[in-house]
Design a protein around this motif. Structure first.
Motif, PDB file in Angstrom:
ATOM      1  N   TYR A  42      42.899  48.834  43.695  1.00  0.00           N
ATOM      2  CA  TYR A  42      43.606  50.115  43.632  1.00  0.00           C
ATOM      3  C   TYR A  42      44.361  50.351  44.940  1.00  0.00           C
ATOM      4  O   TYR A  42      44.003  49.786  45.968  1.00  0.00           O
ATOM      5  N   THR A 101      38.241  50.477  34.283  1.00  0.00           N
ATOM      6  CA  THR A 101      39.422  49.743  34.735  1.00  0.00           C
ATOM      7  C   THR A 101      39.819  48.682  33.717  1.00  0.00           C
ATOM      8  O   THR A 101      41.005  48.507  33.415  1.00  0.00           O
ATOM      9  N   GLU A 141      47.161  50.631  33.452  1.00  0.00           N
ATOM     10  CA  GLU A 141      47.190  50.085  34.810  1.00  0.00           C
ATOM     11  C   GLU A 141      47.751  48.676  34.727  1.00  0.00           C
ATOM     12  O   GLU A 141      47.650  48.033  33.674  1.00  0.00           O
TER      13      GLU A 141
END
Ligand code: ADP
Ligand code: MG
Lengths: 258, 251
Positions: B15, B47, B56
Protein backbone atom coordinates in the motif's frame (compact mmCIF):
# COMPACT_ATOMS: atom_id res chain seq x y z
CA UNK A 1 -45.14 12.34 25.76
CA UNK A 2 -41.46 12.12 26.61
CA UNK A 3 -40.77 15.26 24.59
CA UNK A 4 -43.55 16.99 26.52
CA UNK A 5 -42.08 16.01 29.86
CA UNK A 6 -38.66 17.19 28.74
CA UNK A 7 -40.11 20.56 27.81
CA UNK A 8 -41.53 21.13 31.31
CA UNK A 9 -38.35 22.24 33.19
CA UNK A 10 -37.27 24.93 30.70
CA UNK A 11 -40.84 26.29 30.48
CA UNK A 12 -41.13 26.44 34.27
CA UNK A 13 -37.72 28.10 34.54
CA UNK A 14 -38.69 30.72 31.96
CA UNK A 15 -42.03 31.45 33.65
CA UNK A 16 -40.21 31.73 36.98
CA UNK A 17 -37.77 34.18 35.39
CA UNK A 18 -40.65 36.36 34.12
CA UNK A 19 -42.43 36.29 37.48
CA UNK A 20 -39.24 37.27 39.35
CA UNK A 21 -38.60 40.09 36.86
CA UNK A 22 -42.15 41.38 37.26
CA UNK A 23 -41.93 41.16 41.08
CA UNK A 24 -38.60 42.99 41.26
CA UNK A 25 -39.80 45.81 39.00
CA UNK A 26 -42.97 46.26 41.08
CA UNK A 27 -41.54 46.00 44.60
CA UNK A 28 -38.51 48.17 43.84
CA UNK A 29 -40.67 50.65 41.90
CA UNK A 30 -38.24 50.68 38.97
CA UNK A 31 -39.48 53.23 36.40
CA UNK A 32 -40.33 51.78 32.95
CA UNK A 33 -37.68 53.95 31.20
CA UNK A 34 -35.05 52.08 33.23
CA UNK A 35 -36.47 48.57 33.16
CA UNK A 36 -40.02 47.80 31.97
CA UNK A 37 -41.85 44.87 33.57
CA UNK A 38 -42.64 41.92 31.28
CA UNK A 39 -46.35 42.74 31.50
CA UNK A 40 -45.61 46.22 30.13
CA UNK A 41 -43.41 44.73 27.36
CA UNK A 42 -46.31 42.45 26.44
CA UNK A 43 -48.77 45.36 26.47
CA UNK A 44 -46.40 47.43 24.29
CA UNK A 45 -46.10 44.54 21.85
CA UNK A 46 -49.88 44.64 21.41
CA UNK A 47 -50.24 48.43 21.46
CA UNK A 48 -47.41 49.06 18.97
CA UNK A 49 -48.29 46.19 16.67
CA UNK A 50 -48.98 48.57 13.77
CA UNK A 51 -45.31 49.62 13.90
CA UNK A 52 -43.66 46.39 15.04
CA UNK A 53 -45.36 43.77 12.86
CA UNK A 54 -44.52 45.42 9.51
CA UNK A 55 -40.95 45.82 10.77
CA UNK A 56 -40.90 42.13 11.65
CA UNK A 57 -42.14 41.39 8.14
CA UNK A 58 -39.27 43.39 6.62
CA UNK A 59 -36.59 41.72 8.73
CA UNK A 60 -38.04 38.25 8.30
CA UNK A 61 -38.32 38.64 4.53
CA UNK A 62 -34.71 39.73 4.23
CA UNK A 63 -33.55 36.94 6.52
CA UNK A 64 -35.38 34.28 4.52
CA UNK A 65 -34.29 35.72 1.17
CA UNK A 66 -30.69 35.79 2.38
CA UNK A 67 -30.98 32.24 3.68
CA UNK A 68 -32.55 30.99 0.43
CA UNK A 69 -29.80 32.61 -1.64
CA UNK A 70 -27.14 31.21 0.70
CA UNK A 71 -28.65 27.73 0.47
CA UNK A 72 -28.80 27.81 -3.30
CA UNK A 73 -25.32 29.30 -3.65
CA UNK A 74 -23.74 27.16 -0.92
CA UNK A 75 -25.10 23.90 -2.30
CA UNK A 76 -24.26 24.72 -5.93
CA UNK A 77 -20.71 25.72 -5.11
CA UNK A 78 -20.28 22.70 -2.82
CA UNK A 79 -21.31 20.47 -5.72
CA UNK A 80 -18.81 22.19 -8.02
CA UNK A 81 -16.14 21.72 -5.33
CA UNK A 82 -17.00 18.02 -5.01
CA UNK A 83 -16.80 17.44 -8.77
CA UNK A 84 -13.58 19.35 -9.31
CA UNK A 85 -11.35 19.28 -6.26
CA UNK A 86 -8.96 21.89 -7.67
CA UNK A 87 -11.85 24.38 -7.59
CA UNK A 88 -12.18 23.76 -3.88
CA UNK A 89 -8.48 24.27 -3.31
CA UNK A 90 -8.56 27.45 -5.36
CA UNK A 91 -11.66 29.12 -3.97
CA UNK A 92 -12.31 27.83 -0.44
CA UNK A 93 -9.79 30.37 0.97
CA UNK A 94 -11.96 33.20 -0.39
CA UNK A 95 -14.98 31.83 1.45
CA UNK A 96 -12.92 31.47 4.62
CA UNK A 97 -11.71 35.08 4.43
CA UNK A 98 -15.30 36.30 4.02
CA UNK A 99 -16.33 34.14 6.94
CA UNK A 100 -13.68 35.30 9.40
CA UNK A 101 -14.22 39.00 8.65
CA UNK A 102 -17.01 40.25 10.96
CA UNK A 103 -20.06 41.19 8.92
CA UNK A 104 -20.54 44.37 10.94
CA UNK A 105 -17.21 45.58 9.49
CA UNK A 106 -18.16 44.71 5.92
CA UNK A 107 -21.62 46.33 6.05
CA UNK A 108 -20.48 50.00 5.76
CA UNK A 109 -18.46 49.10 2.67
CA UNK A 110 -21.39 47.35 1.05
CA UNK A 111 -23.50 50.43 1.74
CA UNK A 112 -21.17 52.46 -0.45
CA UNK A 113 -21.62 50.15 -3.44
CA UNK A 114 -25.26 49.08 -3.09
CA UNK A 115 -28.61 50.44 -2.04
CA UNK A 116 -29.40 49.85 1.64
CA UNK A 117 -31.92 47.11 0.79
CA UNK A 118 -29.40 45.20 -1.32
CA UNK A 119 -26.64 45.68 1.25
CA UNK A 120 -28.78 44.22 4.04
CA UNK A 121 -29.73 41.26 1.89
CA UNK A 122 -26.09 40.70 0.95
CA UNK A 123 -25.10 40.69 4.62
CA UNK A 124 -27.72 38.10 5.51
CA UNK A 125 -26.53 36.04 2.54
CA UNK A 126 -22.83 36.34 3.35
CA UNK A 127 -23.03 35.10 6.92
CA UNK A 128 -25.37 32.19 6.14
CA UNK A 129 -23.44 31.12 3.06
CA UNK A 130 -20.29 29.77 4.66
CA UNK A 131 -21.69 27.20 7.11
CA UNK A 132 -23.92 25.81 4.37
CA UNK A 133 -21.04 25.64 1.89
CA UNK A 134 -18.58 24.15 4.39
CA UNK A 135 -20.97 21.55 5.77
CA UNK A 136 -22.29 20.47 2.38
CA UNK A 137 -18.76 20.19 1.00
CA UNK A 138 -17.86 17.97 3.95
CA UNK A 139 -21.05 15.95 3.46
CA UNK A 140 -20.47 15.35 -0.23
CA UNK A 141 -17.16 13.70 0.65
CA UNK A 142 -18.66 11.69 3.51
CA UNK A 143 -20.09 8.68 1.64
CA UNK A 144 -18.80 5.38 2.97
CA UNK A 145 -15.77 3.99 1.17
CA UNK A 146 -17.43 0.61 0.58
CA UNK A 147 -20.44 2.28 -1.03
CA UNK A 148 -18.16 4.31 -3.29
CA UNK A 149 -16.37 1.09 -4.28
CA UNK A 150 -19.72 -0.50 -5.05
CA UNK A 151 -20.62 2.38 -7.35
CA UNK A 152 -17.25 1.94 -9.08
CA UNK A 153 -17.83 -1.81 -9.48
CA UNK A 154 -21.09 -1.19 -11.28
CA UNK A 155 -19.48 1.38 -13.56
CA UNK A 156 -21.43 4.35 -12.18
CA UNK A 157 -20.86 7.62 -14.02
CA UNK A 158 -19.66 10.74 -12.23
CA UNK A 159 -23.17 12.16 -12.26
CA UNK A 160 -24.81 8.96 -11.06
CA UNK A 161 -22.35 8.90 -8.17
CA UNK A 162 -23.14 12.53 -7.39
CA UNK A 163 -26.91 12.19 -7.63
CA UNK A 164 -27.45 8.75 -6.13
CA UNK A 165 -24.64 8.63 -3.57
CA UNK A 166 -22.87 11.86 -2.69
CA UNK A 167 -25.89 14.13 -2.50
CA UNK A 168 -28.07 11.88 -0.34
CA UNK A 169 -25.08 11.09 1.88
CA UNK A 170 -24.53 14.84 2.33
CA UNK A 171 -28.06 15.50 3.63
CA UNK A 172 -27.35 15.30 7.39
CA UNK A 173 -24.36 17.62 6.96
CA UNK A 174 -26.33 19.99 4.76
CA UNK A 175 -29.09 20.28 7.35
CA UNK A 176 -26.59 20.89 10.14
CA UNK A 177 -25.21 23.74 8.03
CA UNK A 178 -28.70 25.02 7.24
CA UNK A 179 -29.64 25.22 10.94
CA UNK A 180 -26.51 27.24 11.68
CA UNK A 181 -27.06 29.37 8.57
CA UNK A 182 -30.67 30.14 9.54
CA UNK A 183 -29.61 31.66 12.84
CA UNK A 184 -26.73 33.53 11.25
CA UNK A 185 -28.90 35.00 8.47
CA UNK A 186 -31.03 36.71 11.10
CA UNK A 187 -27.92 38.03 12.85
CA UNK A 188 -26.56 39.28 9.52
CA UNK A 189 -29.81 41.01 8.64
CA UNK A 190 -30.04 42.70 12.06
CA UNK A 191 -26.40 43.80 12.04
CA UNK A 192 -26.78 45.27 8.55
CA UNK A 193 -30.04 47.04 9.46
CA UNK A 194 -28.30 48.69 12.41
CA UNK A 195 -25.69 50.05 10.01
CA UNK A 196 -28.01 50.87 7.12
CA UNK A 197 -30.96 52.42 8.93
CA UNK A 198 -34.14 52.46 6.87
CA UNK A 199 -33.94 50.74 3.51
CA UNK A 200 -35.72 53.00 1.09
CA UNK A 201 -38.93 53.35 3.07
CA UNK A 202 -38.83 49.82 4.50
CA UNK A 203 -37.96 49.75 8.16
CA UNK A 204 -36.79 46.57 9.89
CA UNK A 205 -36.91 45.59 13.55
CA UNK A 206 -33.32 46.55 14.26
CA UNK A 207 -33.91 50.11 13.15
CA UNK A 208 -37.07 50.27 15.26
CA UNK A 209 -34.88 49.45 18.26
CA UNK A 210 -32.43 52.25 17.42
CA UNK A 211 -35.29 54.66 16.83
CA UNK A 212 -37.05 53.73 20.09
CA UNK A 213 -33.70 54.21 21.86
CA UNK A 214 -33.43 57.81 20.62
CA UNK A 215 -36.90 58.47 21.99
CA UNK A 216 -36.13 56.70 25.26
CA UNK A 217 -39.09 54.40 24.54
CA UNK A 218 -37.51 51.54 26.48
CA UNK A 219 -40.62 49.28 26.56
CA UNK A 220 -40.75 49.32 22.74
CA UNK A 221 -37.05 48.43 22.58
CA UNK A 222 -37.77 45.40 24.74
CA UNK A 223 -40.83 44.50 22.68
CA UNK A 224 -38.82 44.62 19.44
CA UNK A 225 -36.05 42.60 21.08
CA UNK A 226 -38.58 39.96 22.17
CA UNK A 227 -39.85 39.73 18.59
CA UNK A 228 -36.31 39.21 17.27
CA UNK A 229 -35.67 36.47 19.84
CA UNK A 230 -38.95 34.76 18.95
CA UNK A 231 -38.09 34.96 15.25
CA UNK A 232 -34.71 33.32 15.88
CA UNK A 233 -36.36 30.53 17.84
CA UNK A 234 -39.02 30.01 15.17
CA UNK A 235 -36.45 29.80 12.35
CA UNK A 236 -34.38 27.31 14.30
CA UNK A 237 -37.41 25.18 15.21
CA UNK A 238 -38.71 25.16 11.64
CA UNK A 239 -35.33 24.11 10.23
CA UNK A 240 -34.90 21.45 12.92
CA UNK A 241 -38.35 20.04 12.08
CA UNK A 242 -37.54 20.04 8.36
CA UNK A 243 -34.25 18.25 9.00
CA UNK A 244 -35.94 15.72 11.27
CA UNK A 245 -38.52 14.99 8.60
CA UNK A 246 -35.99 14.68 5.77
CA UNK A 247 -33.78 12.33 7.79
CA UNK A 248 -36.55 10.30 9.41
CA UNK A 249 -35.34 7.04 7.82
CA UNK A 250 -31.72 7.43 8.79
CA UNK A 251 -32.19 6.45 12.38
CA UNK A 252 -28.89 5.99 14.23
CA UNK A 253 -26.80 7.28 11.33
CA UNK A 254 -28.35 10.74 11.37
CA UNK A 255 -26.82 13.26 13.74
CA UNK A 256 -29.36 14.33 16.36
CA UNK A 257 -30.47 17.94 16.41
CA UNK A 258 -28.85 19.51 19.47
CA UNK B 1 -9.67 -29.40 -13.53
CA UNK B 2 -11.98 -26.85 -15.13
CA UNK B 3 -10.60 -23.58 -16.34
CA UNK B 4 -9.69 -20.80 -13.92
CA UNK B 5 -12.20 -17.97 -13.79
CA UNK B 6 -9.60 -15.66 -12.28
CA UNK B 7 -6.00 -16.29 -11.30
CA UNK B 8 -3.44 -14.37 -9.31
CA UNK B 9 0.11 -15.13 -10.38
CA UNK B 10 3.02 -13.73 -8.43
CA UNK B 11 0.80 -10.99 -7.09
CA UNK B 12 2.11 -8.79 -4.32
CA UNK B 13 0.61 -5.65 -2.85
CA UNK B 14 2.34 -2.82 -1.06
CA UNK B 15 0.00 0.00 0.00
CA UNK B 16 1.13 3.60 -0.53
CA UNK B 17 1.62 3.79 3.26
CA UNK B 18 4.43 1.25 2.86
CA UNK B 19 2.54 -1.71 4.35
CA UNK B 20 3.43 -4.95 2.61
CA UNK B 21 -0.04 -6.49 2.59
CA UNK B 22 0.69 -9.47 0.34
CA UNK B 23 3.91 -11.34 -0.42
CA UNK B 24 3.93 -12.65 -4.01
CA UNK B 25 1.26 -15.34 -4.14
CA UNK B 26 -0.47 -17.58 -6.65
CA UNK B 27 -4.12 -18.46 -6.47
CA UNK B 28 -6.43 -19.80 -9.16
CA UNK B 29 -10.19 -19.76 -8.71
CA UNK B 30 -12.11 -22.29 -10.74
CA UNK B 31 -15.50 -21.76 -12.25
CA UNK B 32 -18.24 -23.00 -9.92
CA UNK B 33 -16.23 -23.49 -6.76
CA UNK B 34 -16.87 -22.02 -3.34
CA UNK B 35 -13.47 -21.07 -2.08
CA UNK B 36 -13.06 -19.88 1.47
CA UNK B 37 -10.11 -17.71 2.45
CA UNK B 38 -9.27 -18.27 6.10
CA UNK B 39 -6.71 -16.39 8.13
CA UNK B 40 -6.02 -14.06 11.04
CA UNK B 41 -7.03 -10.44 10.70
CA UNK B 42 -4.51 -8.36 8.79
CA UNK B 43 -3.24 -11.24 6.63
CA UNK B 44 -4.48 -9.64 3.44
CA UNK B 45 -7.80 -11.42 2.83
CA UNK B 46 -9.67 -8.25 1.96
CA UNK B 47 -6.75 -7.15 -0.20
CA UNK B 48 -7.03 -10.37 -2.23
CA UNK B 49 -10.75 -9.71 -2.83
CA UNK B 50 -10.15 -6.08 -3.78
CA UNK B 51 -7.41 -7.13 -6.23
CA UNK B 52 -9.72 -9.68 -7.82
CA UNK B 53 -12.53 -7.14 -8.09
CA UNK B 54 -10.17 -4.63 -9.70
CA UNK B 55 -10.60 -2.14 -6.86
CA UNK B 56 -6.83 -2.26 -6.24
CA UNK B 57 -3.93 -2.81 -8.61
CA UNK B 58 -1.21 -5.33 -7.79
CA UNK B 59 2.23 -3.91 -7.03
CA UNK B 60 3.76 -6.81 -8.94
CA UNK B 61 2.46 -9.86 -10.75
CA UNK B 62 -0.76 -10.17 -12.63
CA UNK B 63 -4.44 -10.77 -11.96
CA UNK B 64 -5.57 -12.78 -14.98
CA UNK B 65 -9.15 -12.93 -16.13
CA UNK B 66 -10.21 -9.99 -14.00
CA UNK B 67 -11.47 -7.71 -16.73
CA UNK B 68 -15.01 -7.49 -15.44
CA UNK B 69 -17.89 -5.78 -17.08
CA UNK B 70 -20.09 -3.87 -14.66
CA UNK B 71 -22.31 -6.33 -12.81
CA UNK B 72 -20.14 -9.41 -13.38
CA UNK B 73 -18.82 -9.10 -9.84
CA UNK B 74 -20.97 -9.07 -6.74
CA UNK B 75 -19.34 -7.77 -3.56
CA UNK B 76 -20.67 -8.29 -0.04
CA UNK B 77 -18.85 -6.42 2.72
CA UNK B 78 -18.58 -7.15 6.42
CA UNK B 79 -21.17 -4.47 7.10
CA UNK B 80 -24.33 -4.53 5.05
CA UNK B 81 -23.28 -1.16 3.52
CA UNK B 82 -26.80 -0.12 2.56
CA UNK B 83 -27.93 3.38 1.70
CA UNK B 84 -29.89 4.52 4.78
CA UNK B 85 -31.96 6.98 2.73
CA UNK B 86 -33.29 4.29 0.36
CA UNK B 87 -35.75 1.48 1.03
CA UNK B 88 -34.91 -2.20 0.55
CA UNK B 89 -36.15 -2.33 -3.04
CA UNK B 90 -34.13 0.75 -4.01
CA UNK B 91 -31.03 -0.63 -2.32
CA UNK B 92 -31.34 -3.99 -4.03
CA UNK B 93 -32.00 -2.52 -7.49
CA UNK B 94 -29.09 -0.07 -7.25
CA UNK B 95 -26.80 -2.18 -9.51
CA UNK B 96 -29.54 -2.35 -12.15
CA UNK B 97 -30.23 1.35 -11.92
CA UNK B 98 -26.53 2.13 -12.37
CA UNK B 99 -26.48 -0.12 -15.42
CA UNK B 100 -29.60 1.57 -16.78
CA UNK B 101 -31.68 -1.61 -16.85
CA UNK B 102 -35.29 -0.66 -17.77
CA UNK B 103 -37.46 -0.06 -14.70
CA UNK B 104 -39.91 -2.90 -15.37
CA UNK B 105 -37.24 -5.52 -15.73
CA UNK B 106 -35.38 -4.10 -12.74
CA UNK B 107 -38.46 -4.37 -10.56
CA UNK B 108 -39.03 -7.95 -11.59
CA UNK B 109 -35.44 -8.99 -10.95
CA UNK B 110 -35.47 -7.17 -7.63
CA UNK B 111 -38.59 -9.10 -6.58
CA UNK B 112 -36.93 -12.34 -7.63
CA UNK B 113 -33.81 -11.91 -5.52
CA UNK B 114 -35.79 -10.59 -2.57
CA UNK B 115 -37.85 -13.78 -2.65
CA UNK B 116 -34.63 -15.76 -2.94
CA UNK B 117 -33.28 -14.30 0.32
CA UNK B 118 -36.68 -14.49 2.01
CA UNK B 119 -37.32 -10.75 2.21
CA UNK B 120 -40.19 -10.35 -0.24
CA UNK B 121 -42.49 -8.69 2.34
CA UNK B 122 -39.85 -6.11 3.25
CA UNK B 123 -39.35 -4.38 -0.10
CA UNK B 124 -40.70 -1.08 1.24
CA UNK B 125 -38.90 -1.21 4.60
CA UNK B 126 -35.93 1.02 5.36
CA UNK B 127 -32.58 -0.36 6.55
CA UNK B 128 -33.06 1.28 9.95
CA UNK B 129 -36.15 -0.90 10.47
CA UNK B 130 -34.33 -4.20 9.87
CA UNK B 131 -32.23 -6.48 12.08
CA UNK B 132 -28.54 -7.02 11.35
CA UNK B 133 -29.22 -10.40 9.75
CA UNK B 134 -31.96 -8.99 7.52
CA UNK B 135 -29.74 -6.12 6.44
CA UNK B 136 -27.10 -8.65 5.43
CA UNK B 137 -29.69 -10.53 3.37
CA UNK B 138 -30.51 -7.28 1.59
CA UNK B 139 -26.81 -6.83 0.89
CA UNK B 140 -26.62 -10.35 -0.55
CA UNK B 141 -29.72 -9.74 -2.66
CA UNK B 142 -28.11 -6.58 -4.04
CA UNK B 143 -24.97 -8.53 -4.93
CA UNK B 144 -27.02 -11.20 -6.72
CA UNK B 145 -29.39 -8.94 -8.63
CA UNK B 146 -26.92 -8.26 -11.44
CA UNK B 147 -26.45 -12.05 -11.88
CA UNK B 148 -22.70 -11.93 -11.22
CA UNK B 149 -20.28 -14.56 -12.48
CA UNK B 150 -18.26 -14.18 -9.32
CA UNK B 151 -19.51 -13.35 -5.84
CA UNK B 152 -16.94 -11.94 -3.40
CA UNK B 153 -17.92 -12.00 0.26
CA UNK B 154 -15.70 -10.34 2.88
CA UNK B 155 -16.50 -11.73 6.34
CA UNK B 156 -20.18 -11.06 5.66
CA UNK B 157 -21.52 -12.84 8.74
CA UNK B 158 -18.85 -11.85 11.26
CA UNK B 159 -21.12 -9.39 13.06
CA UNK B 160 -24.11 -11.75 13.25
CA UNK B 161 -24.90 -14.02 16.19
CA UNK B 162 -24.11 -17.71 15.80
CA UNK B 163 -27.66 -18.96 15.35
CA UNK B 164 -28.33 -16.38 12.66
CA UNK B 165 -24.99 -17.24 11.09
CA UNK B 166 -25.81 -20.96 10.86
CA UNK B 167 -29.05 -20.05 9.11
CA UNK B 168 -27.28 -17.70 6.69
CA UNK B 169 -24.62 -20.37 5.97
CA UNK B 170 -27.33 -22.84 4.95
CA UNK B 171 -29.10 -20.17 2.90
CA UNK B 172 -25.87 -19.36 1.10
CA UNK B 173 -25.30 -23.01 0.19
CA UNK B 174 -28.86 -23.21 -1.13
CA UNK B 175 -28.37 -20.04 -3.21
CA UNK B 176 -25.08 -21.38 -4.50
CA UNK B 177 -26.78 -24.58 -5.64
CA UNK B 178 -29.61 -22.64 -7.30
CA UNK B 179 -27.53 -19.98 -9.02
CA UNK B 180 -24.34 -21.92 -9.74
CA UNK B 181 -22.20 -18.82 -9.10
CA UNK B 182 -18.54 -18.96 -8.24
CA UNK B 183 -18.00 -17.64 -4.71
CA UNK B 184 -14.94 -16.51 -2.79
CA UNK B 185 -15.84 -16.25 0.87
CA UNK B 186 -13.53 -14.65 3.43
CA UNK B 187 -13.87 -15.64 7.07
CA UNK B 188 -11.80 -15.99 10.21
CA UNK B 189 -13.92 -18.85 11.51
CA UNK B 190 -12.53 -22.32 10.89
CA UNK B 191 -15.97 -23.87 11.32
CA UNK B 192 -17.61 -21.54 8.84
CA UNK B 193 -14.77 -21.98 6.33
CA UNK B 194 -15.07 -25.76 6.36
CA UNK B 195 -18.85 -25.78 6.41
CA UNK B 196 -19.18 -23.70 3.25
CA UNK B 197 -16.16 -24.55 1.18
CA UNK B 198 -15.30 -26.88 -1.59
CA UNK B 199 -11.74 -25.70 -0.92
CA UNK B 200 -10.24 -23.87 2.07
CA UNK B 201 -7.21 -21.65 1.50
CA UNK B 202 -5.38 -20.89 4.73
CA UNK B 203 -3.48 -17.61 4.86
CA UNK B 204 -0.81 -16.35 7.25
CA UNK B 205 0.05 -12.80 8.26
CA UNK B 206 3.06 -10.50 8.18
CA UNK B 207 3.46 -10.61 5.31
CA UNK B 208 0.22 -12.02 3.89
CA UNK B 209 0.73 -15.30 2.08
CA UNK B 210 -0.94 -18.63 1.40
CA UNK B 211 0.10 -21.18 4.00
CA UNK B 212 -1.98 -24.24 3.18
CA UNK B 213 -4.86 -25.55 1.15
CA UNK B 214 -7.41 -28.12 2.22
CA UNK B 215 -9.86 -29.66 -0.24
CA UNK B 216 -13.21 -30.26 1.42
CA UNK B 217 -15.32 -33.28 0.68
CA UNK B 218 -18.80 -31.89 1.18
CA UNK B 219 -20.43 -35.28 1.76
CA UNK B 220 -20.90 -34.44 5.45
CA UNK B 221 -23.73 -32.13 4.41
CA UNK B 222 -25.72 -35.22 3.55
CA UNK B 223 -25.08 -36.80 6.93
CA UNK B 224 -28.07 -36.41 9.24
CA UNK B 225 -25.91 -34.84 11.95
CA UNK B 226 -24.23 -32.30 9.59
CA UNK B 227 -22.51 -29.86 11.94
CA UNK B 228 -21.71 -32.50 14.55
CA UNK B 229 -20.72 -35.30 12.21
CA UNK B 230 -17.31 -36.84 12.69
CA UNK B 231 -16.32 -36.12 9.10
CA UNK B 232 -17.01 -32.40 9.51
CA UNK B 233 -15.27 -32.10 12.87
CA UNK B 234 -12.30 -34.03 11.56
CA UNK B 235 -11.94 -31.57 8.67
CA UNK B 236 -12.22 -28.65 11.09
CA UNK B 237 -9.44 -30.23 13.14
CA UNK B 238 -7.18 -30.51 10.11
CA UNK B 239 -7.80 -26.92 9.06
CA UNK B 240 -7.22 -25.67 12.62
CA UNK B 241 -3.89 -27.46 12.67
CA UNK B 242 -2.86 -25.92 9.37
CA UNK B 243 -3.82 -22.50 10.71
CA UNK B 244 -1.80 -23.02 13.90
CA UNK B 245 1.23 -24.16 11.94
CA UNK B 246 0.96 -21.17 9.64
CA UNK B 247 0.94 -18.83 12.63
CA UNK B 248 4.10 -20.42 14.06
CA UNK B 249 6.09 -20.55 10.82
CA UNK B 250 8.14 -17.40 10.33
CA UNK B 251 9.07 -16.90 6.69
N1 ADP C 1 -5.98 1.10 2.12
C1 ADP C 1 -4.96 0.65 2.86
N2 ADP C 1 -3.88 1.44 3.07
C2 ADP C 1 -2.85 1.02 3.82
N3 ADP C 1 -2.76 -0.18 4.40
C3 ADP C 1 -3.80 -1.03 4.22
C4 ADP C 1 -4.94 -0.65 3.45
N4 ADP C 1 -5.82 -1.69 3.46
C5 ADP C 1 -5.23 -2.66 4.19
N5 ADP C 1 -4.01 -2.28 4.65
C6 ADP C 1 -3.07 -3.09 5.45
O1 ADP C 1 -2.79 -4.25 4.72
C7 ADP C 1 -2.78 -5.39 5.57
C8 ADP C 1 -3.80 -6.40 5.09
O2 ADP C 1 -5.10 -5.82 5.24
P1 ADP C 1 -6.43 -6.60 4.85
O3 ADP C 1 -6.31 -7.07 3.45
O4 ADP C 1 -7.55 -5.70 5.18
O5 ADP C 1 -6.40 -7.85 5.84
P2 ADP C 1 -7.59 -8.76 6.36
O6 ADP C 1 -8.78 -8.51 5.51
O7 ADP C 1 -7.08 -10.15 6.28
O8 ADP C 1 -7.84 -8.37 7.79
C9 ADP C 1 -3.05 -4.88 6.97
O9 ADP C 1 -1.79 -4.74 7.62
C10 ADP C 1 -3.69 -3.55 6.75
O10 ADP C 1 -3.39 -2.68 7.81
MG1 MG D 1 -10.68 -7.75 6.04
Amino acid sequence: MKALRRAVPPILAFLGFLVAWEAIVRTANIPPYVLPAPSLVGATLVADRAILLPALGVTLTITLEGLAAATLGGVLIAILFAQWRWLERAFLPFAVILQVTPIIAIAPLLLIYCTPATAVLLCAFLVAFFPILANTTLGLASAERNLRDLFALYGASRWQTLWLLKMPAALPFFFAGLRIGGGLALIGAIAAELTAGTQGGRTGLAFRIVEAGYRLNIPRMFAALALIALTGIAIYAALAALSHWALRHWHESAPEAP
Amino acid sequence: MSEALVALSGVSKTYPSGTLALDPLDLAVREGELLTLLGPSGCGKSTVLRLIAGLERPSSGEVEGAVWRPGEIGFVFQEATLMPWADVAANVSLPLRLQKVPAREARQRCDEVLALVGLAPFAKAFPSELSGGMRMRVSIARALVSRPRLLLMDEPFAAIDEIGRFQLNDDLLRLKAELATTIIFVTHSVYEAVYLATRVVVMAARPGRIAAEVAVDQSFHRAPDGRTSAAYLDLCGRVSKALAQAAKAVP
